[in-house]
Design an enzyme around this catalytic site. Structure first.
Site, PDB file in Angstrom:
ATOM      1  N   GLY A  90     -31.325 140.902 -14.229  1.00 42.62           N
ATOM      2  CA  GLY A  90     -31.145 141.421 -15.583  1.00 42.62           C
ATOM      3  C   GLY A  90     -29.661 141.605 -15.849  1.00 42.62           C
ATOM      4  O   GLY A  90     -28.817 141.027 -15.155  1.00 42.62           O
ATOM      5  N   PHE A  91     -29.338 142.457 -16.808  1.00 41.82           N
ATOM      6  CA  PHE A  91     -27.924 142.663 -17.143  1.00 41.82           C
ATOM      7  C   PHE A  91     -27.128 143.189 -15.952  1.00 41.82           C
ATOM      8  O   PHE A  91     -26.021 142.742 -15.674  1.00 41.82           O
ATOM      9  CB  PHE A  91     -27.807 143.616 -18.330  1.00 41.82           C
ATOM     10  CG  PHE A  91     -28.342 143.046 -19.611  1.00 41.82           C
ATOM     11  CD1 PHE A  91     -27.665 142.028 -20.253  1.00 41.82           C
ATOM     12  CD2 PHE A  91     -29.524 143.518 -20.164  1.00 41.82           C
ATOM     13  CE1 PHE A  91     -28.140 141.485 -21.440  1.00 41.82           C
ATOM     14  CE2 PHE A  91     -30.014 142.982 -21.351  1.00 41.82           C
ATOM     15  CZ  PHE A  91     -29.321 141.967 -21.992  1.00 41.82           C
ATOM     16  N   GLU A 120     -37.417 148.806 -34.627  1.00 34.98           N
ATOM     17  CA  GLU A 120     -37.237 147.375 -34.890  1.00 34.98           C
ATOM     18  C   GLU A 120     -38.592 146.670 -35.001  1.00 34.98           C
ATOM     19  O   GLU A 120     -38.796 145.834 -35.883  1.00 34.98           O
ATOM     20  CB  GLU A 120     -36.364 146.763 -33.794  1.00 34.98           C
ATOM     21  CG  GLU A 120     -34.937 147.299 -33.873  1.00 34.98           C
ATOM     22  CD  GLU A 120     -34.027 146.840 -32.748  1.00 34.98           C
ATOM     23  OE1 GLU A 120     -32.815 146.727 -32.984  1.00 34.98           O
ATOM     24  OE2 GLU A 120     -34.512 146.604 -31.629  1.00 34.98           O
ATOM     25  N   ALA A 166     -28.298 147.971 -22.232  1.00 37.06           N
ATOM     26  CA  ALA A 166     -27.643 146.835 -21.581  1.00 37.06           C
ATOM     27  C   ALA A 166     -26.193 147.124 -21.158  1.00 37.06           C
ATOM     28  O   ALA A 166     -25.828 146.861 -20.012  1.00 37.06           O
ATOM     29  CB  ALA A 166     -27.711 145.609 -22.489  1.00 37.06           C
TER      30      ALA A 166
END
Lengths: 422, 422
Positions: free
Chosen positions: A16-17, A173, A321
């Site tokens: 991942g990040f 969102e 992130a």
């Protein structure tokens, strides 16, 4: 003692990040890196909700891990599931092979938490991986298809009710995107039903949306969502999820019959803490020292959502992130320093760059230090930032085109109802 | 007798090339159309092999049926699986609802045939739907991942052997794309294995590839594939497929150990003939009259791969998109004429426009009447044609960009190994 005749072995679990940054920070270090992930791709989670709402294709927000580290010759990518860690023998056990390590970086991220009610999972999927997104997309689009043919009024209403649980960035969102698709994208696509009669309900247990944002931005987000037709309900706790809908506690606890429920409330860390038998907080995050190592295990680092870290002001570092990237980069540098016999870097200090959340097709809230944006400007800024951080020129280009196209036409590029293994 | 107070009901089963054209041809007719499909999307099958080889995303070659017919108000789209037809009561039974019809158009297409060996299916998936393509993509990409970690030499070789059965257009295109990905795209992505050592074997039971093309174009295709490293074996019949590979008959029958086998040999029509108890040929295609109606059932039409039709020269009409479109359009017009009491159109006559097949990233064979193209020019022509016929401006644009990007970088935009419901 390391055998001087061989290069130190670094195992990074999770691409991942955090994991990718750790590998990057070791690019010039004399080590052999094994980068292990269950998937063959890095997933850009901030845009996963756009896959779930048919705006983007999975491949637009994913990138093969091998392609990302192709030119970094000291990295070997291994697609495998980690089954455990032998901290004495310093070996990582995976579904494919065993990996010995001198340094271990745990960057395994988090998954959604049902607060001890994992039996809710099948009825209220969360949004962490691409498979989650395509499953939510399938349920979301299928609900309209079923509503078009079903005869029973109540069932049709249930099919056209969409519930999002959790008023954080993801929830906001998702709710905005769902309302947008129902009211604009699908507007003229059905003959029996009017998608605009569908209900999108956003449930938040706390007193306001986007709790990590300033109050006035939370209020702005709420007003924007309401303008888009989203029913926002604050101080509402979910007490149950089943095949027919959700049960609510709190003020006037009651029941919402809904065919599609999306879980965007709370996360829990991966099992990494259990693998190494380390101390962890209530969310399962490994408690680490100021240098992100596990106490008593200076060769093991935990980064990103896997680590429980406090910022300078003693507040927990958020699970976003940029935080994961900063920690991953720090861990990589710390390992490089040790391997090269250089002084250890100063204790990890989190730099909070800010937060953004988009609300539908042309509004967003942005807070970067004292810099704040809302509305269309915020949305443009949000779009630019996300395209900039996407990996791969092609992805940036294709996503930009999809967004431009959706913006102009109100259409969605990936209205695919998955079947079988799709 | 039709009740004059109500508009004639037309049910079209299948929203492929034939079904969509039939609906379109009825746009201005005073009828109510129910367009039924198992999926919510029309799939552009000619490019499906590019999804299977990670060049395009599923949504790039699929388009929501509702969006396609959005503005045609006399069409109602129903996502449902047809379970049978009551030809007496003139009703189509589906998984969702019953649909009465005055006119029925069967455009249910075909699926791959294992020549009576359906037990081979799990080991050698064919390429008809998006789910097939994503499954083949998963196996194809996963084989390299496994080969990178496996210790056993023989197993590694098996994992790096890819077999395509069938030397028609799909087989040629698959084999070319597989070799290209292995030799170019993945070239620098692995540390233990060299993807260029992988084998791609194309098996054709007949004496040459692309049998429907002129001999010299078949030879050209074969040479091009061989240049790309594909091992083309002609006159080779598959006598068995299992979890470990394929068994061969023919000249020096033997065995190929391969982890990934793709089935591109032979198709069989859908079950439509059985639904209506109609006469059908060995491939299960409904035998139809000169006006594409079923003998004894003037209200039932069969089009595309569902129908067995001969061209002017008595040759069977090929199972390609243009043929399906011509038949669908004819059926629609014939129904419109009857509804309006106009004279029936002249018997259906197939116009063969030609055929194309692409071979890897910059070669193709094209035959349109006397007009023939090979090599790069053929590839440009092939690309232009396919982009032109894609539905939706966005898809055309995104596909064009993906191709340009792949052409320049040798990379693939959708290298996603699906998990679970992805």
């Amino acid at each position: 003692m390391l055998d001087p005749s061989r290069r130190p072995q670094v195992v990074i679990v999770g691409a991942g990040f955090g994991g990718l940054q750790a590998a990057k920070a070791l690019a010039n270090a004399p080590v052999d890196i094994a980068l292990v992930d269950t998937y063959n791709h890095h997933c850009f989670q901030p845009l996963l909700y756009q896959v779930a709402t048919a705006a983007l294709s999975p491949a637009d927000v994913a990138w093969p891990i091998r392609a990302i580290v192709r030119t970094q010759k000291n990295v070997r990518v291994i697609m495998a599931r980690v089954t455990g860690v032998d901290v004495q023998a310093r070996r990582v056990h995976t579904s494919e092979i065993d990996l010995p390590y001198d340094y271990l970086v745990l960057a395994t991220g988090s998954t959604h938490s049902y607060f001890g009610h994992d039996d809710w999972a099948p009825f209220a999927p969360g949004l962490k991986h691409i498979a989650d997104a395509t499953e939510i997309r399938r349920r979301f689009l299928l609900a309209f298809e079923r509503a078009e043919v079903v005869e029973d009024e109540a069932e049709r209403a249930r099919l056209l009710t969409f519930v999002v649980v959790g008023g954080g960035a993801t929830g906001v969102e998702m709710a905005g995107a769902i309302a947008e698709v129902a009211r604009r994208t699908l507007r003229h696509d059905f003959r029996r039903i009017d998608p605009r009669t569908s209900r999108t309900i956003l449930l938040e247990a706390g007193p306001r949306l986007l709790p990590s944002f300033p109050k006035h931005l939370s209020d702005y987000a709420m007003r924007s969502l309401q303008k888009m037709g989203v029913e926002v309900e604050l101080n509402r706790t979910v007490t149950g999820c089943d095949a027919h809908g959700v049960s609510l506690g709190g003020d006037g606890g009651n029941r919402i019959e809904a065919a599609t429920v999306v879980w965007a409330a709370g996360v829990v860390a991966s099992a990494a803490a259990l693998w190494i038998g380390a101390e962890h907080d209530r969310a399962g995050r490994v408690k680490v020292n100021a240098d992100l190592t596990v106490s008593g295990r200076p060769e093991i680092f935990a980064v990103g959502d896997t680590a429980s870290v406090l910022d300078r002001d003693g507040r927990p570092v958020p699970g976003i992130a940029p935080a994961a990237k900063q920690m991953g980069s720090y861990a990589g540098k710390a390992i490089a320093a040790r391997v090269l016999g250089q002084p250890a870097p100063a204790p990890f200090a989190y730099r909070h760059l800010g937060e953004l959340a988009t609300i539908g097709r042309k509004s967003a809230v942005v807070k970067l230090g004292f810099f704040q944006l809302t509305g269309f400007l915020g949305w443009l800024f949000w779009s630019a930032i996300h395209i900039y951080f996407l990996i791969g020129l092609r992805n940036r280009f294709v996503v930009a085109i999809n967004w431009l196209w959706s913006y102009v036409t109100f259409q969605r590029g990936a209205r695919l109802i998955g079947v079988a293994r799709q």
